[in-house]
Scaffold this motif. Structure first.
Motif, PDB file in Angstrom:
ATOM      1  N   TRP A   1       0.831  -1.210   0.000  1.00 22.69           N
ATOM      2  CA  TRP A   1       0.000   0.000   0.000  1.00 22.69           C
ATOM      3  C   TRP A   1       0.865   1.260   0.000  1.00 22.69           C
ATOM      4  CZ3 TRP A   1      -4.467   0.933  -1.654  1.00 22.69           C
ATOM      5  CH2 TRP A   1      -5.541   0.062  -1.490  1.00 22.69           C
ATOM      6  N   ALA A   2       1.926   1.247   0.795  1.00 27.92           N
ATOM      7  CA  ALA A   2       2.811   2.420   0.828  1.00 27.92           C
ATOM      8  C   ALA A   2       3.452   2.639  -0.539  1.00 27.92           C
ATOM      9  CB  ALA A   2       3.879   2.229   1.903  1.00 27.92           C
ATOM     10  N   GLY A   3       3.852   1.549  -1.213  1.00 25.90           N
ATOM     11  CA  GLY A   3       4.423   1.692  -2.548  1.00 25.90           C
ATOM     12  C   GLY A   3       3.417   2.236  -3.546  1.00 25.90           C
ATOM     13  N   VAL A   4       2.176   1.739  -3.500  1.00 19.20           N
ATOM     14  CA  VAL A   4       1.141   2.231  -4.417  1.00 19.20           C
ATOM     15  C   VAL A   4       0.859   3.712  -4.176  1.00 19.20           C
ATOM     16  CG1 VAL A   4      -1.314   2.035  -4.976  1.00 19.20           C
ATOM     17  CG2 VAL A   4       0.082  -0.025  -4.781  1.00 19.20           C
ATOM     18  N   ILE A   5       0.717   4.097  -2.907  1.00 22.89           N
ATOM     19  CA  ILE A   5       0.447   5.507  -2.597  1.00 22.89           C
ATOM     20  C   ILE A   5       1.633   6.379  -2.997  1.00 22.89           C
ATOM     21  CG2 ILE A   5      -0.017   7.143  -0.732  1.00 22.89           C
ATOM     22  CD1 ILE A   5      -1.440   4.864   0.740  1.00 22.89           C
TER      23      ILE A   5
ATOM     24  N   PRO B   1      19.629  -5.164 -19.302  1.00 24.15           N
ATOM     25  CA  PRO B   1      19.094  -3.899 -19.825  1.00 24.15           C
ATOM     26  C   PRO B   1      17.583  -3.755 -19.657  1.00 24.15           C
ATOM     27  CG  PRO B   1      20.622  -4.911 -21.384  1.00 24.15           C
ATOM     28  CD  PRO B   1      20.362  -5.929 -20.321  1.00 24.15           C
ATOM     29  N   SER B   2      16.856  -4.875 -19.605  1.00 27.29           N
ATOM     30  CA  SER B   2      15.399  -4.775 -19.496  1.00 27.29           C
ATOM     31  C   SER B   2      14.936  -4.516 -18.066  1.00 27.29           C
ATOM     32  CB  SER B   2      14.750  -6.062 -20.011  1.00 27.29           C
ATOM     33  OG  SER B   2      15.144  -7.167 -19.221  1.00 27.29           O
ATOM     34  N   GLY B   3      15.832  -4.537 -17.089  1.00 19.45           N
ATOM     35  CA  GLY B   3      15.411  -4.361 -15.707  1.00 19.45           C
ATOM     36  C   GLY B   3      14.770  -3.009 -15.453  1.00 19.45           C
ATOM     37  N   GLU B   4      15.385  -1.951 -15.989  1.00 15.96           N
ATOM     38  CA  GLU B   4      14.818  -0.614 -15.778  1.00 15.96           C
ATOM     39  C   GLU B   4      13.478  -0.466 -16.483  1.00 15.96           C
ATOM     40  OE1 GLU B   4      16.257   4.070 -16.039  1.00 15.96           O
ATOM     41  OE2 GLU B   4      17.619   2.429 -16.561  1.00 15.96           O
ATOM     42  N   ARG B   5      13.328  -1.094 -17.658  1.00 20.58           N
ATOM     43  CA  ARG B   5      12.053  -1.036 -18.369  1.00 20.58           C
ATOM     44  C   ARG B   5      10.945  -1.715 -17.571  1.00 20.58           C
ATOM     45  NH1 ARG B   5      12.205  -4.232 -22.672  1.00 20.58           N
ATOM     46  NH2 ARG B   5      10.158  -3.461 -23.287  1.00 20.58           N
ATOM     47  N   ILE B   6      11.282  -2.819 -16.895  1.00 16.35           N
ATOM     48  CA  ILE B   6      10.275  -3.499 -16.085  1.00 16.35           C
ATOM     49  C   ILE B   6       9.824  -2.599 -14.939  1.00 16.35           C
ATOM     50  CG2 ILE B   6       9.918  -5.445 -14.514  1.00 16.35           C
ATOM     51  CD1 ILE B   6      11.749  -7.092 -16.286  1.00 16.35           C
ATOM     52  N   GLY B   7      10.774  -1.916 -14.292  1.00 16.99           N
ATOM     53  CA  GLY B   7      10.401  -0.992 -13.226  1.00 16.99           C
ATOM     54  C   GLY B   7       9.517   0.137 -13.725  1.00 16.99           C
ATOM     55  N   LEU B   8       9.865   0.719 -14.878  1.00 15.65           N
ATOM     56  CA  LEU B   8       9.033   1.790 -15.440  1.00 15.65           C
ATOM     57  C   LEU B   8       7.654   1.282 -15.813  1.00 15.65           C
ATOM     58  CD1 LEU B   8      11.662   3.605 -17.708  1.00 15.65           C
ATOM     59  CD2 LEU B   8      10.742   4.382 -15.516  1.00 15.65           C
ATOM     60  N   GLN B   9       7.586   0.050 -16.307  1.00 13.77           N
ATOM     61  CA  GLN B   9       6.283  -0.517 -16.664  1.00 13.77           C
ATOM     62  C   GLN B   9       5.409  -0.691 -15.423  1.00 13.77           C
ATOM     63  OE1 GLN B   9       5.061  -1.043 -19.615  1.00 13.77           O
ATOM     64  NE2 GLN B   9       3.155  -2.030 -18.958  1.00 13.77           N
ATOM     65  N   LEU B  10       6.005  -1.140 -14.326  1.00 15.89           N
ATOM     66  CA  LEU B  10       5.247  -1.271 -13.091  1.00 15.89           C
ATOM     67  C   LEU B  10       4.709   0.077 -12.619  1.00 15.89           C
ATOM     68  CD1 LEU B  10       7.434  -3.816 -11.095  1.00 15.89           C
ATOM     69  CD2 LEU B  10       5.098  -4.186 -11.884  1.00 15.89           C
ATOM     70  N   VAL B  11       5.565   1.099 -12.679  1.00 17.27           N
ATOM     71  CA  VAL B  11       5.134   2.429 -12.241  1.00 17.27           C
ATOM     72  C   VAL B  11       4.014   2.950 -13.138  1.00 17.27           C
ATOM     73  CG1 VAL B  11       5.872   4.829 -11.995  1.00 17.27           C
ATOM     74  CG2 VAL B  11       7.346   2.975 -11.177  1.00 17.27           C
ATOM     75  N   ARG B  12       4.176   2.831 -14.470  1.00 15.15           N
ATOM     76  CA  ARG B  12       3.137   3.292 -15.384  1.00 15.15           C
ATOM     77  C   ARG B  12       1.835   2.528 -15.168  1.00 15.15           C
ATOM     78  NH1 ARG B  12       7.315   3.450 -19.434  1.00 15.15           N
ATOM     79  NH2 ARG B  12       6.648   1.365 -20.094  1.00 15.15           N
TER      80      ARG B  12
ATOM     81  N   PHE C   1      -4.878  -2.468  -7.652  1.00 11.39           N
ATOM     82  CA  PHE C   1      -3.722  -1.789  -8.222  1.00 11.39           C
ATOM     83  C   PHE C   1      -2.576  -2.743  -8.522  1.00 11.39           C
ATOM     84  CE2 PHE C   1      -5.929   0.782  -5.026  1.00 11.39           C
ATOM     85  CZ  PHE C   1      -6.449   1.776  -5.839  1.00 11.39           C
ATOM     86  N   VAL C   2      -2.451  -3.798  -7.708  1.00 14.99           N
ATOM     87  CA  VAL C   2      -1.356  -4.745  -7.911  1.00 14.99           C
ATOM     88  C   VAL C   2      -1.641  -5.669  -9.089  1.00 14.99           C
ATOM     89  CG1 VAL C   2      -0.047  -6.615  -6.847  1.00 14.99           C
ATOM     90  CG2 VAL C   2      -0.700  -4.619  -5.485  1.00 14.99           C
ATOM     91  N   GLY C   3      -2.894  -6.116  -9.222  1.00 12.97           N
ATOM     92  CA  GLY C   3      -3.234  -7.059 -10.277  1.00 12.97           C
ATOM     93  C   GLY C   3      -2.922  -6.565 -11.683  1.00 12.97           C
ATOM     94  N   PRO C   4      -3.425  -5.389 -12.108  1.00 14.41           N
ATOM     95  CA  PRO C   4      -3.100  -4.906 -13.455  1.00 14.41           C
ATOM     96  C   PRO C   4      -1.614  -4.653 -13.664  1.00 14.41           C
ATOM     97  CG  PRO C   4      -5.014  -3.765 -12.590  1.00 14.41           C
ATOM     98  CD  PRO C   4      -4.461  -4.565 -11.458  1.00 14.41           C
ATOM     99  N   ALA C   5      -0.896  -4.213 -12.618  1.00 19.08           N
ATOM    100  CA  ALA C   5       0.544  -3.982 -12.767  1.00 19.08           C
ATOM    101  C   ALA C   5       1.273  -5.288 -13.039  1.00 19.08           C
ATOM    102  CB  ALA C   5       1.096  -3.307 -11.503  1.00 19.08           C
ATOM    103  N   VAL C   6       0.898  -6.353 -12.336  1.00 16.70           N
ATOM    104  CA  VAL C   6       1.527  -7.652 -12.567  1.00 16.70           C
ATOM    105  C   VAL C   6       1.209  -8.151 -13.979  1.00 16.70           C
ATOM    106  CG1 VAL C   6       1.533 -10.067 -11.842  1.00 16.70           C
ATOM    107  CG2 VAL C   6       1.566  -8.250 -10.127  1.00 16.70           C
ATOM    108  N   MET C   7      -0.049  -8.016 -14.395  1.00 19.17           N
ATOM    109  CA  MET C   7      -0.428  -8.457 -15.739  1.00 19.17           C
ATOM    110  C   MET C   7       0.308  -7.670 -16.813  1.00 19.17           C
ATOM    111  SD  MET C   7      -2.487 -10.980 -15.983  1.00 19.17           S
ATOM    112  CE  MET C   7      -3.541 -11.992 -14.954  1.00 19.17           C
ATOM    113  N   ALA C   8       0.432  -6.355 -16.636  1.00 24.32           N
ATOM    114  CA  ALA C   8       1.118  -5.538 -17.628  1.00 24.32           C
ATOM    115  C   ALA C   8       2.590  -5.916 -17.746  1.00 24.32           C
ATOM    116  CB  ALA C   8       0.981  -4.058 -17.269  1.00 24.32           C
TER     117      ALA C   8
END
Length: 372
Positions: free
Chosen positions: A40-44, A199-210, A330-337
């Motif tokens: 929850w703290a991460g999502v907020i 190299p894809s590690g940063e892209r995965i983090g950005l995808q989670l945030v988006r 919020f967690v479900g769609p991020a994991v799927m994406a």
């Protein structure tokens, strides 16, 4: 010639791996109760990051303690003020409801006039006469309801409220430290992602945030919009307590098709007042609003930021809610994406994947001989 690896070095690497896995598993087991607070703290934190970045730019000296404390306090007020207003309104309604029950036990509940206009009105009227029309029948039903709901559920409700209160408090504490150490934590996560995933590690983090931000926009903002529109409809239709019902509709609308439950409650209240026409109108308008929000606005906002088809968004939302409750929204769609992004990378459709070179063209056939 290749050098033979030292057996001692190999044993040390395996020992470190086993120790790391053991410690991680033990830490997860030890802190399993507070993992929802961390999520929850991460999502907020992701949700408020644009506003928090602007605040840091305007007030650089507040990064240490002041800005994290202010942001955490505002989040607490955003949650606690509507909750307190809802509890006050619920207590007021509870007094009215208890007075109605006492009057029903003393005099019974007369059969309403609108019951005769419903389908199967004869059977409904017979049930009403047997269970609610007389004081004795009403007292018996009230005793049964009190025994089933109050006695069995009161302890569960109290424990659930205490547990959720502890989780909320720990979420605020975690959010404070997360905001205070934000820059250092983001840098460490980027380094770890590059080391583990390349190299894809940063892209995965950005995808989670988006994905989290897109889900918040598509669920929370659209849900608030649905609640505001339906609150106006409730006021026009004469639904009791329209603002409270509109607030509850906004919360339910964050779950796809969840607002229909509140529409049904509003229709039941209107039917209880004899306004059957307004009940039909409220339900029809509500379904139109839900249809537009869930089929046009929400897919565009969530799918546009996650590059995820709405079917997978829906699976992530509903599966997340079933597994993790409200946090799963919020967690479900991020994991799927993230999973779909990895799949597209694997099949060669992701960003940064170059297309395979085209095969060389076959040599042109020689011209036919000239017999002329």
């Amino acid at each position: 010639m290749h050098a033979t690896p030292d057996p001692n070095v190999r044993r040390q690497l395996w020992a470190r791996l086993v120790l790391a896995i053991t410690l991680v598993a033990f830490a997860v087991w030890l802190s399993a109760t507070f993992i929802p607070s961390l999520l929850w703290a991460g999502v907020i934190g992701i949700a408020i990051d644009p506003l928090y970045t602007r605040a840091e730019a305007r007030w650089p000296g507040g990064r240490g303690l002041a800005l994290p404390a202010i942001a955490t306090s505002l989040i607490a007020l955003v949650v606690l003020i509507p909750l307190a207003l809802g509890l006050v309104e619920a207590a007021r309604e509870a007094r009215v409801l208890i007075a109605w029950f006492e009057a029903a036990r003393a005099h019974g509940v007369p059969e309403p006039a609108w019951l005769a206009r419903l389908p199967f009105s004869h059977d409904l009227a017979a049930w009403w006469q047997a269970h609610l029309a007389t004081p004795e029948a009403t007292a018996q039903e009230w005793a049964r309801l009190r025994g089933v709901l109050l006695a069995e559920q009161s302890q569960l409700v109290g424990r659930s409220l205490l547990h959720r209160g502890i989780i909320f408090l720990f979420t605020l504490v975690t959010l404070f430290f997360l905001l205070r150490e934000r820059d250092r934590l983001v840098a460490q996560l980027n380094i770890a992602a590059r080391k583990l995933l390349g190299p894809s590690g940063e892209r995965i983090g950005l995808q989670l945030v988006r994905s989290v931000r897109g889900t918040i926009d598509g669920l929370v903002l659209v849900g608030i919009g649905e609640g505001a529109v339906m609150a106006v409809v409730y006021i026009v239709a004469g639904v009791p307590h329209p603002l409270l019902l509109g607030f509850m509709t906004a919360i339910a609308a964050m779950i796809p098709f969840g607002a229909a439950v509140l529409f049904a409650i509003a229709c039941a209240l209107l039917i209880g007042q004899g306004a059957v026409g307004w009940a039909v109108a409220v339900f029809a308008i509500g379904m139109v609003v839900v249809g537009i929000a869930d089929h046009f606005i929400r897919p565009a906002m969530i799918g546009g930021s996650t590059r995820l088809p709405f079917l997978w968004v829906l699976i992530g939302i509903l599966g997340g809610v079933e597994t993790l409750g409200l946090l799963g929204l919020f967690v479900g769609p991020a994991v799927m994406a993230t999973l779909i992004m990895l799949w597209r990378d694997y099949v060669g459709e992701g960003a940064g994947v170059t297309a395979a070179p085209a095969p060389p063209a076959s040599p042109a056939a020689p011209p036919p001989p000239d017999h002329g």
